[in-house]
Design a protein around this motif. Structure first.
Motif, short mmCIF file in Angstrom:
data_model
loop_
_atom_site.label_atom_id
_atom_site.label_comp_id
_atom_site.label_asym_id
_atom_site.label_seq_id
_atom_site.Cartn_x
_atom_site.Cartn_y
_atom_site.Cartn_z
N GLU A 121 -1.42 -2.70 -2.24
CA GLU A 121 -2.05 -2.86 -0.93
C GLU A 121 -2.73 -4.22 -0.81
O GLU A 121 -2.76 -4.83 0.27
N HIS A 122 -3.26 -4.72 -1.93
CA HIS A 122 -3.86 -6.07 -1.94
C HIS A 122 -2.80 -7.12 -1.62
O HIS A 122 -3.04 -8.03 -0.80
N TYR A 123 -1.61 -7.01 -2.24
CA TYR A 123 -0.56 -8.00 -1.99
C TYR A 123 -0.01 -7.86 -0.57
O TYR A 123 0.39 -8.85 0.05
N ASP A 149 3.96 -2.57 8.13
CA ASP A 149 3.47 -1.24 8.52
C ASP A 149 4.33 -0.15 7.87
O ASP A 149 3.82 0.88 7.42
N GLN A 150 5.65 -0.38 7.81
CA GLN A 150 6.54 0.57 7.15
C GLN A 150 6.22 0.68 5.67
O GLN A 150 6.23 1.77 5.09
N LEU A 151 5.95 -0.46 5.05
CA LEU A 151 5.61 -0.46 3.62
C LEU A 151 4.30 0.28 3.38
O LEU A 151 4.18 1.05 2.42
N LYS A 164 14.09 2.52 0.29
CA LYS A 164 13.35 2.11 1.48
C LYS A 164 12.45 0.91 1.18
O LYS A 164 12.39 -0.06 1.94
N THR A 165 11.76 0.96 0.03
CA THR A 165 10.83 -0.12 -0.31
C THR A 165 11.55 -1.43 -0.55
O THR A 165 11.13 -2.49 -0.09
#
Length: 246
Positions: A121-123, A149-151, A164-165
């Protein structure tokens, strides 16, 4: 106002399994519906968006054979009540699917530990800052925001999907490469995210191997007892005595 509850790219990234497809589809539509509806939007727009959400989720529930989720517009003015009942039914089915699949380990997914999720989340936040400070045009920035947003939504899933990622990260790299000033920073952040995901997957697989039961030993081969040599009968011994010359 132009909007969409789910894009073509998001449609193509939905899982193949019916249960997971329904959960992902509903999550995307609900997130976009919440983003579209705000304090400044009109009651008419709120009504239209909510009706579209219920119609779309109901149709996908039917296609994915999910029971207890159906919406049939009756033309009445009690939309808020209908929306409330529908939302409760949807969340009940989502909870049922998630709890039923809690023990399933998909080979192309990984359960992220808390610290890994925080670092990713930081990256993601770093990439957002890079994008906002870049010289990319408005459309590219918008596409990148949607991808991030998808990530973020995928990070909130019980298990993170590799397909997906990696698709999202590949699109981020391709778009940031259009700007020389942010290409290196964007690719560096994506590389760190991929490394963190790979480390958790290796740890998970190693733990699964340690906890796996030992293979069952093969049964020992059965050894048949040696057949006893037949003993000569009295008649045979007598016959032999008769043949001995004296």
């Amino acid at each position: 106002m132009s909007y969409e509850l789910i894009s073509d790219e998001e449609y193509s990234s939905l899982p193949d399994e019916d249960d997971r497809c329904f959960v992902e589809f509903e999550s995307i539509c609900r997130r976009n519906m919440t983003r579209i509806i705000g304090e400044d939007t009109s009651n008419e727009l709120d009504r239209v968006v909510r009706e579209q959400y219920m119609a779309a989720v109901s149709a996908v529930a039917q296609a994915c054979q999910i029971s207890n989720v159906a919406y049939e517009p009756d033309g009445s003015n009690h939309l808020n009540e209908a929306f409330g009942r529908f939302s409760l039914a949807v969340q009940g089915e989502v909870a049922r699917i998630r709890i039923r699949s809690r023990g399933m380990r998909h080979p192309y997914s990984v359960l992220l530990i808390g610290s890994t999720r925080t670092r990713i989340e930081h990256y993601v936040s770093r990439i957002r800052d890079i994008v906002e400070r870049s010289d990319l045009d408005h459309d590219r920035k918008k596409r990148l925001r949607n991808r991030l947003d998808q990530l973020a939504a995928e990070l909130s899933s019980p298990r993170l999907s590799f397909a997906k990622t990696m698709g999202i990260l590949a699109a981020v790299v391709a778009t940031t490469a259009c700007s020389v000033t942010i290409a290196a920073d964007g690719q560096s952040a994506v590389a760190h995210i991929m490394q963190l995901i790979g480390q958790d997957k290796e740890t998970e697989e190693a733990a699964a191997q340690r906890l796996a039961p030992p293979p069952k030993a093969l049964p020992a081969p059965t050894v048949k007892p040696a057949a006893a040599r037949p003993q000569p009968t009295w008649e045979a011994a007598t016959d032999l005595d008769d043949e001995i010359p004296f």
